[in-house]
Design a protein around this motif. Structure first.
Motif, mmCIF file in Angstrom:
data_model
loop_
_atom_site.group_PDB
_atom_site.id
_atom_site.type_symbol
_atom_site.label_atom_id
_atom_site.label_comp_id
_atom_site.label_asym_id
_atom_site.label_seq_id
_atom_site.Cartn_x
_atom_site.Cartn_y
_atom_site.Cartn_z
ATOM 1 N N THR A 226 0.899 -1.121 0.167
ATOM 2 C CA THR A 226 0.114 -0.179 0.088
ATOM 3 C C THR A 226 0.867 1.247 -0.094
ATOM 4 N N LEU A 227 1.870 1.310 0.862
ATOM 5 C CA LEU A 227 2.829 2.320 1.039
ATOM 6 C C LEU A 227 3.609 2.571 -0.163
ATOM 7 N N PHE A 228 4.004 1.390 -0.835
ATOM 8 C CA PHE A 228 4.934 1.238 -1.753
ATOM 9 C C PHE A 228 4.243 2.015 -3.154
ATOM 10 N N ASP A 229 2.816 1.755 -3.258
ATOM 11 C CA ASP A 229 2.328 2.490 -4.371
ATOM 12 C C ASP A 229 1.805 3.813 -4.136
ATOM 13 N N PRO A 331 24.433 13.868 -0.136
ATOM 14 C CA PRO A 331 24.487 15.355 0.137
ATOM 15 C C PRO A 331 23.387 15.579 0.949
ATOM 16 N N VAL A 332 22.297 15.255 0.799
ATOM 17 C CA VAL A 332 21.064 15.487 1.581
ATOM 18 C C VAL A 332 20.623 14.681 2.318
ATOM 19 N N SER A 333 21.177 13.462 2.972
ATOM 20 C CA SER A 333 20.949 12.382 3.639
ATOM 21 C C SER A 333 19.583 11.909 3.500
ATOM 22 N N VAL A 334 19.244 11.395 2.192
ATOM 23 C CA VAL A 334 18.236 10.576 1.987
ATOM 24 C C VAL A 334 18.611 9.228 2.537
ATOM 25 N N ASP A 335 17.942 8.484 3.330
ATOM 26 C CA ASP A 335 18.388 7.254 3.930
ATOM 27 C C ASP A 335 17.330 5.890 3.541
ATOM 28 N N ILE A 336 18.070 5.113 2.682
ATOM 29 C CA ILE A 336 17.419 4.103 2.061
ATOM 30 C C ILE A 336 16.979 3.054 3.155
ATOM 31 N N SER A 337 17.808 2.968 4.245
ATOM 32 C CA SER A 337 17.416 2.047 5.337
ATOM 33 C C SER A 337 15.964 2.395 6.086
ATOM 34 N N GLU A 338 15.889 3.901 6.317
ATOM 35 C CA GLU A 338 14.745 4.432 6.853
ATOM 36 C C GLU A 338 13.455 4.342 5.914
ATOM 37 N N ILE A 339 13.704 4.356 4.890
ATOM 38 C CA ILE A 339 12.564 4.341 3.733
ATOM 39 C C ILE A 339 12.220 2.736 3.552
ATOM 40 N N VAL A 340 13.014 1.933 3.546
ATOM 41 C CA VAL A 340 12.769 0.607 3.464
ATOM 42 C C VAL A 340 12.024 0.114 4.820
ATOM 43 N N GLY A 341 12.579 0.762 6.102
ATOM 44 C CA GLY A 341 11.862 0.387 7.452
ATOM 45 C C GLY A 341 10.452 0.579 7.348
ATOM 46 N N TYR A 342 10.030 1.900 6.615
ATOM 47 C CA TYR A 342 8.517 2.201 6.541
ATOM 48 C C TYR A 342 7.989 1.137 5.599
ATOM 49 N N LEU A 343 8.627 0.884 4.520
ATOM 50 C CA LEU A 343 8.167 0.021 3.559
ATOM 51 C C LEU A 343 7.705 -1.362 4.026
#
Ligand code: SF4
Ligand code: SF4
Length: 366
Positions: A226-229, A331-343
């Protein structure tokens, strides 16, 4: 059972000199604030105290690789007739990657599934891969952004390495994991290693316990579809991205490429160069249509490829080794682990998440 050995620290130069006799040796070199893999030279300042900023992927998958050369010849008797000569002759040198981290070595196994398959073999990749020996150094402590344990890895993971080294103070405990590794351990400066095994094991176990797992449901749980889409979710997480592509260029598992012909007069070369799904032009079609015209769609693709599409195709294997480079060096601290944590949290309601983040962005706490 793995063969073992011990390399005293004062013998490292001798060891690298011996390896250099029949291979190009690539080592992590410190230049200013940056550590990057460079060809070994006696005066190089080798840095083994922190992971390199760059991954070593360029050794096996060069940033710019000649695939073939071509030459047109006009028939002097009939100028409507032209012939073309192609040559894909290659003679790559043997190579050694020394001092990469276990996550870097694992990254090559993610490449293998794409470039060396039952249906298709990329001959350029395969030749580089077969001629390269990988000597990894186990991490004693995690670095900012590391999350290898969340993606089926670990600070002393052996997947993809030929030799695993563990720093046991006066030297390195070595474990050979392949035939290439056995050859490395047969060098004359390598001493008996069995007596260091227990110390190395203790260091490895303690290191594994120190790495955080930011993915609440672990590596194998599916992403929350759901969140992914939800477009709004991706617009929020991609809002600060400046599309620089650093995350993809530094990533040991990103392999997007472009192929171009570089020609002058009647000769030229076909070149493969790294490209990146985070760039707008990567998916721009000749018609002018772009299926991923906005950065939120591109970031969604990058995360989706690693954590949903690749695992779907390759038996659940995640195309991220948790090295943390894209987090450390964005450079702007996008965090893939945080994103995947939500997903990966099926309890996440997209609306609640978006409302909370909109509020946090407004009051400056994001
Ligand atoms: S490194 Fe950060 S800013 Fe650059 S493309 Fe990747 S996510 Fe965007
Ligand atoms: S996505 Fe980020 S953390 Fe994962 S392997 Fe690539 S650079 Fe490392």
């Amino acid at each position: 059972m793995a063969k073992t050995g011990f390399l005293p620290k004062e013998k490292i130069k001798d060891f690298l000199d011996a390896l250099s006799k029949d291979a190009q040796v690539h080592v992590p070199v410190k230049e200013g604030d940056i550590v990057a893999f460079k060809p070994y030279s006696a005066d190089a300042e080798i840095c083994l105290t922190r992971p390199a900023n760059t991954s070593p992927k360029a050794v096996i998958y060069p940033q710019c690789d000649k695939l073939l050369s071509f030459e047109y010849t006009k028939d002097p008797e009939d100028n409507k007739k032209t012939s073309i000569t192609l040559s894909d002759k290659r003679d790559y040198p043997n190579a050694v990657i020394f001092g990469c981290r276990p996550c870097d070595a694992k990254g090559f196994t993610i490449f293998d599934k794409v470039f060396v398959t039952a249906d298709y073999v990329d001959p350029y990749y395969r030749e580089h891969r077969e001629k390269t020996t990988i000597i990894s150094l186990a991490c004693e402590t995690p670095f900012a952004g590391c999350f290898c344990v969340a993606v089926d890895g670990g600070p002393a993971d052996k997947v993809g390495s030929d030799v695993l080294m563990t720093d046991v103070e006066k030297g390195y405990y070595l474990e050979s994991l392949t035939e290439k590794g056995d050859k490395v351990l047969s060098l004359p400066m390598i001493q008996e290693g069995a007596s260091y095994q227990a110390a190395a094991q203790k260091i490895q176990t303690e290191a594994a316990a120190k790495v955080k797992n930011p993915l609440p449901k672990g590596a194998t749980e599916k992403v929350n579809p759901t969140l992914f889409d939800t477009d709004e979710f991706w617009q929020q997480v991609a809002a600060k991205c400046i599309s620089c592509g650093a995350c993809t260029y530094l990533c040991p598992t990103c392999y997007c490429f472009n192929i171009t012909d570089e020609a002058a007069r009647d000769k030229g070369e076909r070149i493969r160069t790294w490209d990146a799904c985070m760039f707008q032009h990567f998916t721009l079609e000749t018609s002018g249509h772009n299926p991923r015209p906005v950065k939120s769609r591109r970031l969604r693709q990058r995360v989706g490829h690693k954590f949903a599409y690749y695992p779907e195709k390759y038996d659940g294997v995640i195309a991220c080794c948790g090295c943390g480079r894209c987090i450390r060096h964005c450079p702007v601290s996008v965090d893939i682990s945080e994103i995947v944590g939500y997903l990966k949290d099926p309890g996440q309601d997209p609306k609640t998440w978006i409302e909370r983040n909109t509020k946090a962005a407004k009051d400056g706490s994001l």
